[in-house]
Scaffold this motif. Sequence first.
Motif, PDB file in Angstrom:
ATOM      1  N   HIS A 150     -12.177   3.573  15.432  1.00 44.31           N
ATOM      2  CA  HIS A 150     -12.583   3.171  14.085  1.00 44.31           C
ATOM      3  C   HIS A 150     -11.348   2.807  13.266  1.00 44.31           C
ATOM      4  O   HIS A 150     -10.327   3.504  13.325  1.00 44.31           O
ATOM      5  CB  HIS A 150     -13.296   4.319  13.352  1.00 44.31           C
ATOM      6  N   TYR A 151     -11.474   1.761  12.488  1.00 42.21           N
ATOM      7  CA  TYR A 151     -10.460   1.446  11.484  1.00 42.21           C
ATOM      8  C   TYR A 151     -11.153   1.130  10.168  1.00 42.21           C
ATOM      9  O   TYR A 151     -11.995   0.241  10.087  1.00 42.21           O
ATOM     10  CB  TYR A 151      -9.586   0.267  11.918  1.00 42.21           C
ATOM     11  N   TRP A 152     -10.807   1.921   9.138  1.00 45.03           N
ATOM     12  CA  TRP A 152     -11.330   1.716   7.787  1.00 45.03           C
ATOM     13  C   TRP A 152     -10.274   0.978   6.963  1.00 45.03           C
ATOM     14  O   TRP A 152      -9.139   1.463   6.831  1.00 45.03           O
ATOM     15  CB  TRP A 152     -11.670   3.049   7.136  1.00 45.03           C
ATOM     16  N   TYR A 153     -10.651  -0.160   6.411  1.00 48.05           N
ATOM     17  CA  TYR A 153      -9.700  -1.008   5.697  1.00 48.05           C
ATOM     18  C   TYR A 153     -10.320  -1.472   4.377  1.00 48.05           C
ATOM     19  O   TYR A 153     -11.537  -1.351   4.154  1.00 48.05           O
ATOM     20  CB  TYR A 153      -9.300  -2.208   6.552  1.00 48.05           C
ATOM     21  N   LEU A 154      -9.485  -2.029   3.523  1.00 51.78           N
ATOM     22  CA  LEU A 154      -9.954  -2.477   2.220  1.00 51.78           C
ATOM     23  C   LEU A 154     -10.621  -3.845   2.311  1.00 51.78           C
ATOM     24  O   LEU A 154     -10.272  -4.664   3.167  1.00 51.78           O
ATOM     25  CB  LEU A 154      -8.793  -2.540   1.225  1.00 51.78           C
ATOM     26  N   PRO A 155     -11.603  -4.100   1.425  1.00 54.95           N
ATOM     27  CA  PRO A 155     -12.284  -5.397   1.445  1.00 54.95           C
ATOM     28  C   PRO A 155     -11.300  -6.555   1.284  1.00 54.95           C
ATOM     29  O   PRO A 155     -10.277  -6.432   0.612  1.00 54.95           O
ATOM     30  CB  PRO A 155     -13.226  -5.300   0.238  1.00 54.95           C
ATOM     31  N   GLY A 156     -11.647  -7.677   1.925  1.00 54.40           N
ATOM     32  CA  GLY A 156     -10.830  -8.872   1.827  1.00 54.40           C
ATOM     33  C   GLY A 156      -9.742  -8.972   2.867  1.00 54.40           C
ATOM     34  O   GLY A 156      -8.943  -9.916   2.848  1.00 54.40           O
ATOM     35  N   LEU A 207      -7.874  13.855   3.104  1.00 44.75           N
ATOM     36  CA  LEU A 207      -8.951  13.225   2.338  1.00 44.75           C
ATOM     37  C   LEU A 207      -8.556  11.782   2.070  1.00 44.75           C
ATOM     38  O   LEU A 207      -7.428  11.507   1.645  1.00 44.75           O
ATOM     39  CB  LEU A 207      -9.174  13.958   1.014  1.00 44.75           C
ATOM     40  N   ASN A 208      -9.473  10.876   2.321  1.00 41.66           N
ATOM     41  CA  ASN A 208      -9.254   9.451   2.067  1.00 41.66           C
ATOM     42  C   ASN A 208     -10.513   8.899   1.411  1.00 41.66           C
ATOM     43  O   ASN A 208     -11.617   9.056   1.953  1.00 41.66           O
ATOM     44  CB  ASN A 208      -8.997   8.694   3.369  1.00 41.66           C
ATOM     45  N   VAL A 209     -10.365   8.263   0.273  1.00 39.54           N
ATOM     46  CA  VAL A 209     -11.521   7.759  -0.463  1.00 39.54           C
ATOM     47  C   VAL A 209     -11.239   6.331  -0.894  1.00 39.54           C
ATOM     48  O   VAL A 209     -10.164   6.029  -1.424  1.00 39.54           O
ATOM     49  CB  VAL A 209     -11.818   8.633  -1.695  1.00 39.54           C
ATOM     50  N   GLY A 210     -12.191   5.438  -0.660  1.00 40.50           N
ATOM     51  CA  GLY A 210     -12.031   4.057  -1.078  1.00 40.50           C
ATOM     52  C   GLY A 210     -13.275   3.252  -0.773  1.00 40.50           C
ATOM     53  O   GLY A 210     -14.204   3.725  -0.107  1.00 40.50           O
ATOM     54  N   PRO A 211     -13.301   2.000  -1.201  1.00 42.28           N
ATOM     55  CA  PRO A 211     -14.444   1.107  -0.922  1.00 42.28           C
ATOM     56  C   PRO A 211     -14.298   0.470   0.457  1.00 42.28           C
ATOM     57  O   PRO A 211     -14.324  -0.758   0.607  1.00 42.28           O
ATOM     58  CB  PRO A 211     -14.336   0.076  -2.044  1.00 42.28           C
ATOM     59  N   TYR A 212     -14.148   1.302   1.451  1.00 42.33           N
ATOM     60  CA  TYR A 212     -13.721   0.828   2.765  1.00 42.33           C
ATOM     61  C   TYR A 212     -14.771  -0.007   3.476  1.00 42.33           C
ATOM     62  O   TYR A 212     -15.979   0.240   3.360  1.00 42.33           O
ATOM     63  CB  TYR A 212     -13.358   2.016   3.650  1.00 42.33           C
ATOM     64  N   GLU A 213     -14.289  -0.972   4.246  1.00 45.33           N
ATOM     65  CA  GLU A 213     -15.068  -1.604   5.285  1.00 45.33           C
ATOM     66  C   GLU A 213     -14.563  -1.072   6.614  1.00 45.33           C
ATOM     67  O   GLU A 213     -13.483  -0.473   6.685  1.00 45.33           O
ATOM     68  CB  GLU A 213     -14.943  -3.127   5.183  1.00 45.33           C
ATOM     69  N   GLU A 214     -15.329  -1.295   7.660  1.00 42.46           N
ATOM     70  CA  GLU A 214     -15.006  -0.634   8.932  1.00 42.46           C
ATOM     71  C   GLU A 214     -15.181  -1.586  10.100  1.00 42.46           C
ATOM     72  O   GLU A 214     -16.125  -2.367  10.145  1.00 42.46           O
ATOM     73  CB  GLU A 214     -15.910   0.586   9.111  1.00 42.46           C
ATOM     74  N   VAL A 215     -14.241  -1.491  11.037  1.00 46.60           N
ATOM     75  CA  VAL A 215     -14.403  -2.137  12.335  1.00 46.60           C
ATOM     76  C   VAL A 215     -14.351  -1.037  13.375  1.00 46.60           C
ATOM     77  O   VAL A 215     -13.528  -0.121  13.293  1.00 46.60           O
ATOM     78  CB  VAL A 215     -13.322  -3.218  12.571  1.00 46.60           C
ATOM     79  N   GLY A 246      -9.877  -3.128  -8.791  1.00 47.92           N
ATOM     80  CA  GLY A 246     -10.043  -2.030  -9.728  1.00 47.92           C
ATOM     81  C   GLY A 246     -10.852  -0.849  -9.243  1.00 47.92           C
ATOM     82  O   GLY A 246     -11.202   0.030 -10.033  1.00 47.92           O
ATOM     83  N   LYS A 247     -11.120  -0.760  -7.952  1.00 49.40           N
ATOM     84  CA  LYS A 247     -11.900   0.360  -7.434  1.00 49.40           C
ATOM     85  C   LYS A 247     -10.979   1.508  -7.003  1.00 49.40           C
ATOM     86  O   LYS A 247      -9.810   1.313  -6.693  1.00 49.40           O
ATOM     87  CB  LYS A 247     -12.768  -0.101  -6.266  1.00 49.40           C
TER      88      LYS A 247
END
Length: 606
Positions: A283-289, A260-268, A185-186
């Motif tokens: 860098h790669y920004w991906y969604l949690p889980g 523009l990219n917005v989200g609850p990203y995690e990063e490797v 829901g984010k």
Amino acid sequence: MNAPEAPKRGALLTLYGDPCRSINRRAHWSLLTAVALVAAPLLIAAGPIENGAPPLTAQTKRSGGPIDPDQANVRFDFADLRFEVLPETQRLEGVATLRFTALRRMARLPIDLDRNLPVSAIALNGRALKASAWRNPDGRLLITLPRPIAAGRTVVVTIRYGGAPHIAVRAPWDDGVVWAKTKDGKTWFGTTAEGYGCDLFWPCLDFPTGEPAAVDLHITVPRGLKAPSNGRLLRVDTLPDGRTTWHWRARQPNTYGIALNVGPYEEVRETYHSRFGNRIPMHYWYLPGEEPQARALFAEFASTLDFFESVIGPYPFGDEKLGVVETPYKGMEHQTINAYGNDYAKAPEGFDWLFHHEFAHEYFGNQLTAANWDDYWLHEGYASYMQPLYGRWREGEARYATMLDDQRNKIVNAQPIVSGRVRTEEEVYETKLGGPGTDIYYKGSWILHTLRGLIGDAAFFEVTRRAVFGQTDPKPGSFRPRFGTTTEYEALVRSVTGRDYGWFFETYLRQAALPELIATRRKGVIALQWSAPDGRVFPMPIELQIDGRIEKLAMTGGRGTLTVADGAHIVLDPHARVLKRSTAVEAYQADQARRRAAAKPEGMSQ
């Protein structure tokens, strides 16, 4: 942009009714995404299809084409873009400070901006203008200057604007913003503007050569969200209420490549040690889980970089980053922040085609940019050809041939690749407007494959390096992004090889139909003749396999004969080195069209 997978078109028709106009205009989009969109577990709510905003004007939908004379009067030096993304109200607030240099005396400044983002204030060189000094009747903001500006002088215009940006109904088949939610829901938000252009969410010059020399981006987002974007991250500021502002700086980005990219990203992230001696942040920004899948995709970054650097040259944006971000739509070649939405799909070639294709655009699209949409095969043909070349680099000739064969079956030949005039994006992607559509991908790839076979690897890759970098021996820091044209590319081939291949480019780029190889066998002799469009001479050499041995005919004047034994088994072009007419492919395509039509649900519009 990534190219379509035609065999999946029926699935998309079933899901979306009649997307044919969008599919033609977004010819690059894989029709297999119907399956991906259904299966994607993270995109559970994409927001409303309409947000109460007026429809886009014809001007806003237009990207490229003949340049407005007043816009041609300026050089775009710098853009400072400040955005606040407001998910609760699905609004975007912006302040754009743009610096131009007048190339000729100018009395007004037209800037492209969607009317869905109304302007509330404009200042010129720090002084506020009266509201009567500007108007935006059709998506082109017309600013009347208080006094004319002489050639060579700079002008700084600050534009405050905001509103409900156009929502992409079926991103990325059409353009705009995507308001989505993750599975928990984010907020998950992204922009895509390649087709309609940058004016969907910031004031710009919406044609290929209208890119600014540098851009600073300041993106403010709600607490707990991140905003990966173009270029280098300078800093992240945390505001008293928990919002954060992400400060990025990019040099000479394509206007549609700003994202523009917005989200609850995690990063490797890691650092790549280049064969050219420099270090490149990845860098790669991906969604949690998704960490296992994300790390598996990230593992492809280094080998892909090594391939491109080994066969083309230095990664063009090594001083910024190789950046990829997961998006709520399929993908797009946003400079140093490529959009990825392929749901980590596996493929028999062993690498992610979407990541690879969008990465290729860092070279063919962002470093080498077509000055005119008419030359867009330089982007998409090369980006499509790099995938079978990568397959060959990884696994050898069998993989290369398999991937090329798949592309060959999708070549349409309805319109020429190049028209010779200044065209808009839609005029290239819309076949009903006379555009080549998907052929800029698949036919473009096969043209390059045939050219490589004709002139040899050394010449082909030298031409490619000079087209991309403007030099034969590029080193990190020795080049800048550049504009290219089909005419320049032809001249490079002539310069590198010392031969005029005008017949090659005229036949493949400026004619729709493919040349046909006609074979006539008489006792003891096989005679070959090329039949090219408009009766043109087509002296393409051709190989024959005769009872297992390979012979090559020069085909001077488009004809050639060879003495052969009676009963010898002959295969023309046994390694499929030449793009030519195939009645088998034509019959296959016609049969597939009939089958799709027969499977169309009753009552569905054509």
